[in-house]
Design a protein around this motif. Structure first.
Motif, mmCIF file in Angstrom:
data_model
loop_
_atom_site.group_PDB
_atom_site.id
_atom_site.type_symbol
_atom_site.label_atom_id
_atom_site.label_comp_id
_atom_site.label_asym_id
_atom_site.label_seq_id
_atom_site.Cartn_x
_atom_site.Cartn_y
_atom_site.Cartn_z
ATOM 1 N N UNK A 147 11.824 8.569 -15.988
ATOM 2 C CA UNK A 147 11.791 9.675 -15.030
ATOM 3 C C UNK A 147 11.247 9.253 -13.669
ATOM 4 N N UNK A 148 10.666 8.059 -13.605
ATOM 5 C CA UNK A 148 9.990 7.616 -12.392
ATOM 6 C C UNK A 148 10.804 6.600 -11.602
ATOM 7 N N UNK A 149 11.965 6.186 -12.149
ATOM 8 C CA UNK A 149 12.829 5.224 -11.469
ATOM 9 C C UNK A 149 14.015 5.946 -10.843
ATOM 10 N N UNK A 150 14.558 5.351 -9.784
ATOM 11 C CA UNK A 150 15.747 5.886 -9.129
ATOM 12 C C UNK A 150 16.912 5.841 -10.123
ATOM 13 N N UNK A 151 17.501 6.969 -10.476
ATOM 14 C CA UNK A 151 18.569 6.958 -11.478
ATOM 15 C C UNK A 151 19.805 6.170 -11.048
ATOM 16 N N UNK A 152 19.959 5.930 -9.745
ATOM 17 C CA UNK A 152 21.105 5.161 -9.252
ATOM 18 C C UNK A 152 20.789 3.681 -9.088
ATOM 19 N N UNK A 153 19.496 3.338 -9.123
ATOM 20 C CA UNK A 153 19.072 1.947 -8.944
ATOM 21 C C UNK A 153 17.754 1.745 -9.670
ATOM 22 N N UNK A 154 17.835 1.287 -10.917
ATOM 23 C CA UNK A 154 16.641 1.145 -11.749
ATOM 24 C C UNK A 154 15.690 0.057 -11.254
ATOM 25 N N UNK A 155 16.084 -0.692 -10.240
ATOM 26 C CA UNK A 155 15.183 -1.700 -9.683
ATOM 27 C C UNK A 155 14.218 -1.098 -8.660
ATOM 28 N N UNK A 156 14.335 0.229 -8.409
ATOM 29 C CA UNK A 156 13.474 0.916 -7.457
ATOM 30 C C UNK A 156 12.835 2.124 -8.119
ATOM 31 N N UNK A 157 11.652 2.482 -7.654
ATOM 32 C CA UNK A 157 11.055 3.748 -8.076
ATOM 33 C C UNK A 157 11.764 4.894 -7.347
ATOM 34 N N UNK A 158 11.491 6.117 -7.768
ATOM 35 C CA UNK A 158 12.152 7.238 -7.107
ATOM 36 C C UNK A 158 11.673 7.407 -5.664
ATOM 37 N N UNK A 159 10.549 6.754 -5.323
ATOM 38 C CA UNK A 159 10.085 6.780 -3.933
ATOM 39 C C UNK A 159 10.710 5.669 -3.097
ATOM 40 N N UNK A 160 11.445 4.742 -3.766
ATOM 41 C CA UNK A 160 12.080 3.646 -3.056
ATOM 42 C C UNK A 160 11.320 2.337 -3.074
ATOM 43 N N UNK A 161 10.208 2.260 -3.812
ATOM 44 C CA UNK A 161 9.452 1.014 -3.925
ATOM 45 C C UNK A 161 10.030 0.130 -5.031
ATOM 46 N N UNK A 162 9.689 -1.163 -5.054
ATOM 47 C CA UNK A 162 10.121 -1.999 -6.174
ATOM 48 C C UNK A 162 9.637 -1.429 -7.502
ATOM 49 N N UNK A 163 10.488 -1.472 -8.520
ATOM 50 C CA UNK A 163 10.123 -0.962 -9.847
ATOM 51 C C UNK A 163 8.940 -1.743 -10.407
ATOM 52 N N UNK A 180 0.883 -1.167 0.000
ATOM 53 C CA UNK A 180 0.000 0.000 0.000
ATOM 54 C C UNK A 180 0.923 1.221 0.000
ATOM 55 N N UNK A 181 1.171 1.822 -1.178
ATOM 56 C CA UNK A 181 2.162 2.900 -1.242
ATOM 57 C C UNK A 181 1.703 4.147 -0.498
ATOM 58 N N UNK A 182 2.655 5.082 -0.354
ATOM 59 C CA UNK A 182 2.326 6.373 0.218
ATOM 60 C C UNK A 182 1.628 7.244 -0.809
ATOM 61 N N UNK A 183 1.909 8.524 -0.780
ATOM 62 C CA UNK A 183 1.185 9.459 -1.631
ATOM 63 C C UNK A 183 1.362 9.166 -3.116
ATOM 64 N N UNK A 184 2.545 8.653 -3.494
ATOM 65 C CA UNK A 184 2.802 8.355 -4.909
ATOM 66 C C UNK A 184 3.578 7.047 -5.043
ATOM 67 N N UNK A 185 3.318 6.382 -6.178
ATOM 68 C CA UNK A 185 4.115 5.224 -6.595
ATOM 69 C C UNK A 185 4.543 5.483 -8.029
ATOM 70 N N UNK A 186 5.861 5.510 -8.285
ATOM 71 C CA UNK A 186 6.378 5.858 -9.621
ATOM 72 C C UNK A 186 5.726 7.139 -10.135
ATOM 73 N N UNK A 187 5.577 8.078 -9.207
ATOM 74 C CA UNK A 187 4.996 9.396 -9.452
ATOM 75 C C UNK A 187 3.500 9.377 -9.742
ATOM 76 N N UNK A 188 2.869 8.213 -9.705
ATOM 77 C CA UNK A 188 1.419 8.135 -9.869
ATOM 78 C C UNK A 188 0.751 8.395 -8.522
ATOM 79 N N UNK A 189 -0.187 9.348 -8.451
ATOM 80 C CA UNK A 189 -0.806 9.672 -7.169
ATOM 81 C C UNK A 189 -1.972 8.769 -6.787
ATOM 82 N N UNK A 190 -2.412 7.930 -7.699
ATOM 83 C CA UNK A 190 -3.651 7.164 -7.472
ATOM 84 C C UNK A 190 -3.398 5.664 -7.500
ATOM 85 N N UNK A 191 -2.350 5.220 -6.826
ATOM 86 C CA UNK A 191 -2.058 3.789 -6.690
ATOM 87 C C UNK A 191 -2.353 3.388 -5.250
#
Length: 332
Positions: free
Chosen positions: A304-320, A246-257
């Motif tokens: 733009x929605x993935x962690x540029x240092x770790x493409x296996x994670x979203x920029x919020x830190x969730x699994x890609x 259950x993500x926080x406010x955003x998942x991969x920059x999507x606000x409605x997940x």
């Protein structure tokens, strides 16, 4: 030829429904569409309708919906008609699901939706002669592929007016013999009565946007005839039957997940709702080649929605993003 406006645009579809076990839908459908028409005043609505009216008057002789969505070939349109077509359709951006080829012009959409179809299609019960519903269909790419798989009638629902306009722009060039068997309605699942009449129901890329995924799955089941097939494609995570993100406010920059289950949890939900022969037929990590920015969708995309240092994670830190396809049957 002008595009019919308002409820008139659906009169041919109403006539088509009278030929099917979906005829009882006509008791509520016209009213639902009239309500949408009265509330739909998007700021660009009239502009989009005028753009479609300005499209060149072409009807394709060659249509390939089995291996791609190709409507017309380069010999069926002049260079000036093709340039006009491209200029007008570019004004209906962003084009998210595709690709489409129209008279030698390629619409390179954000998603390679053909790749998703190739992962799903081998596992389906044959669509030949079936009545199909696609919930959250976007601009209708997969609907065309369903028609290409010999479905008798394909109905999509999506409340976005832009997607409706993109669908109508493409269908404008299709021969009437095909066009009468496919329609996109500007409705959400909450506007659907319990029709219990579709042979196959698809919902691809919708479940995680619903606040109540169990209720949503039941709404999908309610559209199926007894013995019909449900196809769900959605984001998933790794884990056991109890694992749900259950993500926080955003998942991969999507606000409605809202809910991202494991494949095991998704299967468990389906079984709890009484579905039979429940199976996960595909799991796939979304690649930067499958979802990306293009000339037809020049907003931000997956890179733009993935962690540029770790493409296996979203920029919020969730699994890609990882997606799974579940197929199951409604009991007879």
């Amino acid at each position: 030829m002008s595009t019919p406006k308002g409820i008139q645009a659906y009169y041919p579809f109403f006539a088509r429904l009278t030929e099917t076990p979906l005829a009882h839908w006509l008791e509520t459908l016209p009213t639902a569409l009239q309500q949408w028409e009265s509330q739909r005043q998007h700021g660009d609505s009239r502009k989009w309708e005028r753009l479609i009216d300005q499209l060149p008057a072409l009807t394709a002789n060659r249509v390939d919906l089995r291996s791609q969505v190709q409507i017309g070939d380069a010999q069926e349109a002049s260079d000036s008609e093709r340039a006009r077509l491209q200029g007008l359709l570019q004004q209906l951006k962003p084009w998210r699901k595709g690709p489409f080829d129209l008279f030698g012009m390629h619409i390179d959409t954000e998603w390679r939706s053909d790749w998703k179809w190739e992962r799903v299609a081998p596992h389906l019960t044959s669509l030949k002669g079936r009545r199909v519903l696609d919930i959250g269909c976007g601009s209708g790419y997969h609907m065309w592929r369903m028609l290409g798989a010999d479905a008798d009638l394909v109905v999509g629902i999506d409340p976005s007016h832009l997607f409706v306009m993109q669908f109508r722009a493409v269908r404008r060039f299709v021969p009437e013999a095909l066009a009468r068997n496919i329609e996109l309605l500007p409705l959400g699942i909450e506007h659907m009565p319990k029709l219990a009449a579709f042979d196959t129901v698809f919902s691809m890329g919708v479940l995680y946007h619903r606040r109540s995924p169990i209720d949503f799955l039941q709404q999908c089941i309610d559209q199926l005839r007894p013995g019909g097939e449900l196809v769900i494609e959605t984001l998933v995570i790794d884990g056991d039957v109890n694992q749900v993100l259950v993500p926080g406010e955003r998942y991969a920059q999507m606000p409605n997940v809202w809910f991202i289950p494991s494949s095991a949890a998704l299967s468990h939900w389906a079984e709890r709702l009484g579905l039979q022969n429940v199976r996960i037929v595909d799991e796939n990590i979304t690649s930067l080649d499958e979802q990306r920015r293009t000339d037809w969708m020049d907003n931000q995309s997956l890179a733009d929605f993935l962690d540029p240092k770790d493409r296996s994670r979203t920029i919020e830190g969730y699994p890609a993003p990882k997606r799974a396809v579940l197929i199951a049957q409604k009991p007879k």
